[in-house]
Design a protein around this motif. Structure first.
Motif, short mmCIF file in Angstrom:
data_model
loop_
_atom_site.label_atom_id
_atom_site.label_comp_id
_atom_site.label_asym_id
_atom_site.label_seq_id
_atom_site.Cartn_x
_atom_site.Cartn_y
_atom_site.Cartn_z
N THR A 175 0.85 -1.19 0.00
CA THR A 175 0.00 0.00 0.00
C THR A 175 0.89 1.24 0.00
OG1 THR A 175 -1.80 -1.10 1.17
CG2 THR A 175 -1.77 1.29 1.25
N VAL A 176 0.60 2.13 -0.94
CA VAL A 176 1.37 3.37 -1.10
C VAL A 176 0.51 4.55 -0.69
CG1 VAL A 176 2.68 4.81 -2.71
CG2 VAL A 176 2.59 2.32 -3.04
N VAL A 177 1.03 5.40 0.18
CA VAL A 177 0.30 6.60 0.57
C VAL A 177 0.77 7.77 -0.31
CG1 VAL A 177 1.88 7.27 2.44
CG2 VAL A 177 -0.49 7.98 2.52
N VAL A 178 -0.21 8.52 -0.83
CA VAL A 178 0.07 9.62 -1.76
C VAL A 178 -0.86 10.78 -1.41
CG1 VAL A 178 0.10 10.37 -4.18
CG2 VAL A 178 0.67 8.00 -3.61
N LEU A 179 -0.32 11.99 -1.39
CA LEU A 179 -1.17 13.17 -1.21
C LEU A 179 -2.12 13.30 -2.41
CD1 LEU A 179 1.18 15.98 0.14
CD2 LEU A 179 -0.91 15.19 1.24
N ASP A 180 -3.37 13.55 -2.14
CA ASP A 180 -4.39 13.65 -3.19
C ASP A 180 -4.32 15.04 -3.82
OD1 ASP A 180 -6.51 13.24 -4.84
OD2 ASP A 180 -8.03 13.09 -3.26
N ARG A 181 -3.49 15.15 -4.85
CA ARG A 181 -3.30 16.41 -5.56
C ARG A 181 -3.28 16.14 -7.07
NH1 ARG A 181 -3.88 17.53 -0.96
NH2 ARG A 181 -2.63 18.92 0.39
N PRO A 182 -3.75 17.11 -7.87
CA PRO A 182 -3.71 16.91 -9.33
C PRO A 182 -2.31 16.63 -9.86
CG PRO A 182 -5.13 18.78 -8.78
CD PRO A 182 -4.46 18.35 -7.50
N ARG A 183 -1.29 17.18 -9.20
CA ARG A 183 0.09 16.95 -9.67
C ARG A 183 0.49 15.48 -9.58
NH1 ARG A 183 0.97 20.02 -4.77
NH2 ARG A 183 1.77 18.72 -3.07
N LEU A 187 1.47 9.81 -11.18
CA LEU A 187 2.03 8.91 -10.16
C LEU A 187 0.99 7.89 -9.72
CD1 LEU A 187 4.16 8.03 -8.09
CD2 LEU A 187 3.33 9.88 -6.58
N VAL A 188 -0.22 8.34 -9.48
CA VAL A 188 -1.30 7.43 -9.07
C VAL A 188 -1.54 6.37 -10.14
CG1 VAL A 188 -3.80 7.30 -8.66
CG2 VAL A 188 -2.42 9.05 -7.50
N LYS A 189 -1.51 6.80 -11.40
CA LYS A 189 -1.68 5.85 -12.50
C LYS A 189 -0.56 4.81 -12.50
CE LYS A 189 -2.17 5.72 -17.54
NZ LYS A 189 -2.10 6.50 -18.80
N GLU A 190 0.69 5.26 -12.30
CA GLU A 190 1.83 4.34 -12.27
C GLU A 190 1.70 3.32 -11.14
OE1 GLU A 190 5.78 6.12 -12.29
OE2 GLU A 190 4.94 7.90 -13.28
N VAL A 191 1.29 3.79 -9.97
CA VAL A 191 1.16 2.90 -8.82
C VAL A 191 0.08 1.86 -9.07
CG1 VAL A 191 0.50 2.78 -6.37
CG2 VAL A 191 2.03 4.60 -7.17
N ARG A 192 -1.04 2.28 -9.64
CA ARG A 192 -2.12 1.34 -9.95
C ARG A 192 -1.70 0.33 -11.00
NH1 ARG A 192 -6.77 6.03 -9.65
NH2 ARG A 192 -7.21 5.78 -7.40
N GLU A 193 -0.98 0.80 -12.01
CA GLU A 193 -0.53 -0.12 -13.06
C GLU A 193 0.48 -1.13 -12.52
OE1 GLU A 193 0.90 2.48 -16.10
OE2 GLU A 193 -1.10 2.80 -16.98
N ALA A 194 1.19 -0.75 -11.45
CA ALA A 194 2.15 -1.67 -10.83
C ALA A 194 1.46 -2.73 -9.98
CB ALA A 194 3.14 -0.89 -9.99
N GLY A 195 0.16 -2.54 -9.75
CA GLY A 195 -0.60 -3.52 -9.00
C GLY A 195 -0.72 -3.24 -7.51
N ALA A 196 -0.14 -2.14 -7.06
CA ALA A 196 -0.19 -1.82 -5.63
C ALA A 196 -1.49 -1.11 -5.28
CB ALA A 196 1.00 -0.96 -5.23
N ARG A 197 -1.77 -1.10 -4.00
CA ARG A 197 -2.92 -0.36 -3.50
C ARG A 197 -2.50 1.06 -3.15
NH1 ARG A 197 -5.24 -4.16 1.15
NH2 ARG A 197 -3.07 -4.00 1.81
N ILE A 198 -3.46 1.97 -3.14
CA ILE A 198 -3.16 3.38 -2.86
C ILE A 198 -4.02 3.86 -1.70
CG2 ILE A 198 -3.34 5.75 -3.70
CD1 ILE A 198 -2.54 4.85 -6.39
N ARG A 199 -3.38 4.61 -0.82
CA ARG A 199 -4.11 5.32 0.22
C ARG A 199 -3.92 6.81 -0.05
NH1 ARG A 199 -4.87 5.60 5.95
NH2 ARG A 199 -6.19 7.45 6.10
N LEU A 200 -4.95 7.46 -0.61
CA LEU A 200 -4.87 8.89 -0.87
C LEU A 200 -5.18 9.67 0.41
CD1 LEU A 200 -6.68 9.08 -4.33
CD2 LEU A 200 -4.27 9.51 -3.91
N ILE A 201 -4.35 10.64 0.72
CA ILE A 201 -4.58 11.48 1.89
C ILE A 201 -4.72 12.93 1.44
CG2 ILE A 201 -3.48 9.94 3.55
CD1 ILE A 201 -0.95 11.69 3.37
N SER A 202 -5.60 13.67 2.10
CA SER A 202 -5.83 15.05 1.69
C SER A 202 -4.76 15.98 2.24
CB SER A 202 -7.21 15.52 2.14
OG SER A 202 -7.31 15.50 3.55
#
Length: 343
Positions: A175-183, A187-202
């Protein structure tokens, strides 16, 4: 036993922060959390931050240290308290660098969302990186198992595979934590394509970095661009946890890039944990404001408040989780802040 058989007394250097400092510091973040906790869910992030700043400044003046705020609320003109360059502590004891974030996650607090914390870090004087020229940095944070294998220059998919291998799990367990920002859309697309889970934080990437390094949070890696001051505070935590943070300054425009170069920074250089905070005498304390994976938030009752804090020191490697019960009437007796009633 005669005196000449006794061991010589231990000498404690006045130049280094004392080992008891951690338990003094946690009183400061507890105060900040209890003051800002009265503002949870009220939609006023400035009110929450102001309450925490006032409480922490009152308590930090009683701590046995001779500190200088190097990561604070901003420059003196904008921040009358806990500003960069302000002297804090009671003036005795060690010369220290102090990094403070009274409410890490002001929006989280205002909205009553999870993982808002009150944070304070202390290191030897001159140990902390000066981020004054650039406000943002690209970051990667991971825990002790994967610290040697991750690389901010590598694609997200490579780092995810390395973390999975280091932890003995599959990539889709990471699980990868990433700030939920348009920038971070790519990165979010890359993480999803790698098969990992994402935890978006505001908000709150100090907490995000610590979650990536601490067992039991459900987070394995932090990636993305966030604040440079938060990166330095997170580095203090990583020193204590045995994890790693890697960063690279991220100037927002050409003017900011020029200011970075004028200040002697190389925006292309990878900054490691030791670059962000030098030495091995680092204290880190955090107290939960709202509930989260990292810490439980403040609970108020008729006569008391309860807090949960993380207290760490890099030199000893000690990590304490402290649950405290505070009598509100006693707090009012020694503090200028009225914890019993929101202002």
């Amino acid at each position: 036993m005669s005196d000449h058989h006794l061991p010589p007394p231990l000498e404690v250097s006045p130049e280094a922060p004392d080992r008891n400092l951690a338990l003094e510091l946690v009183r400061v973040t507890e105060a900040g959390a209890m003051a800002s906790g009265r503002w949870v869910g009220r939609g006023d992030k400035n009110g929450a931050d102001g309450a925490a700043v006032r409480a922490m400044r009152t308590l930090v003046s009683t701590v046995s240290m001779n500190g200088v705020v190097v990561i604070g609320e901003g420059e003196k003109d904008e921040a009358p308290m806990l500003y960069n360059g302000e002297r804090v502590g009671d003036g005795t004891g060690a010369e220290c660098d102090v990094a403070v974030d009274p409410v890490e996650g002001t929006t989280l607090t205002a909205k009553g969302m999870g993982n808002a914390v009150s944070v304070l870090a202390v290191a030897d004087r001159g140990a902390m990186f000066d981020p004054s020229a650039v406000f943002y940095m690209e970051k990667l944070a991971a825990g002790p198992e994967a610290a040697e294998f991750v690389d901010i220059n590598a694609p997200a998919a490579v780092n995810i595979r390395r973390v999975a291998k280091a932890k003995g799990c599959a990539t889709d367990d990471v699980t990868v934590v990433v700030l939920d920002r348009p920038r971070h859309d790519n990165l979010v697309k890359e993480v999803r394509e790698a098969g990992a889970r994402i935890r978006l934080i505001s908000d709150g990437d100090v907490a995000g970095a610590i979650m990536a390094a601490r067992e039991g949070t459900g987070v394995d890696l932090m990636l993305g661009i966030g604040g440079t001051p938060e990166g330095i505070i997170a580095a203090c935590a990583m020193k204590c946890l045995g994890g790693t943070i890697q960063g690279r300054l991220w100037p927002r425009d050409e003017d900011e890039r020029r200011r970075a170069l004028d200040a002697g920074h190389d925006p292309d250089r990878v900054l490691l944990t030791d670059d962000l905070v030098r030495g091995d005498n680092v204290f880190f304390v955090a107290t939960g404001i709202t509930d989260g994976e990292l810490l439980r938030g403040v609970r108020y009752r008729a006569e008391t408040a309860t807090t949960q804090s993380l207290v760490m020191r890099s030199k000893s490697g000690t990590i304490r989780q402290i649950d405290s019960t505070h009598r509100l009437s006693k707090l009012r007796a020694y503090s200028a802040i009225d914890f019993e009633r929101a202002r």
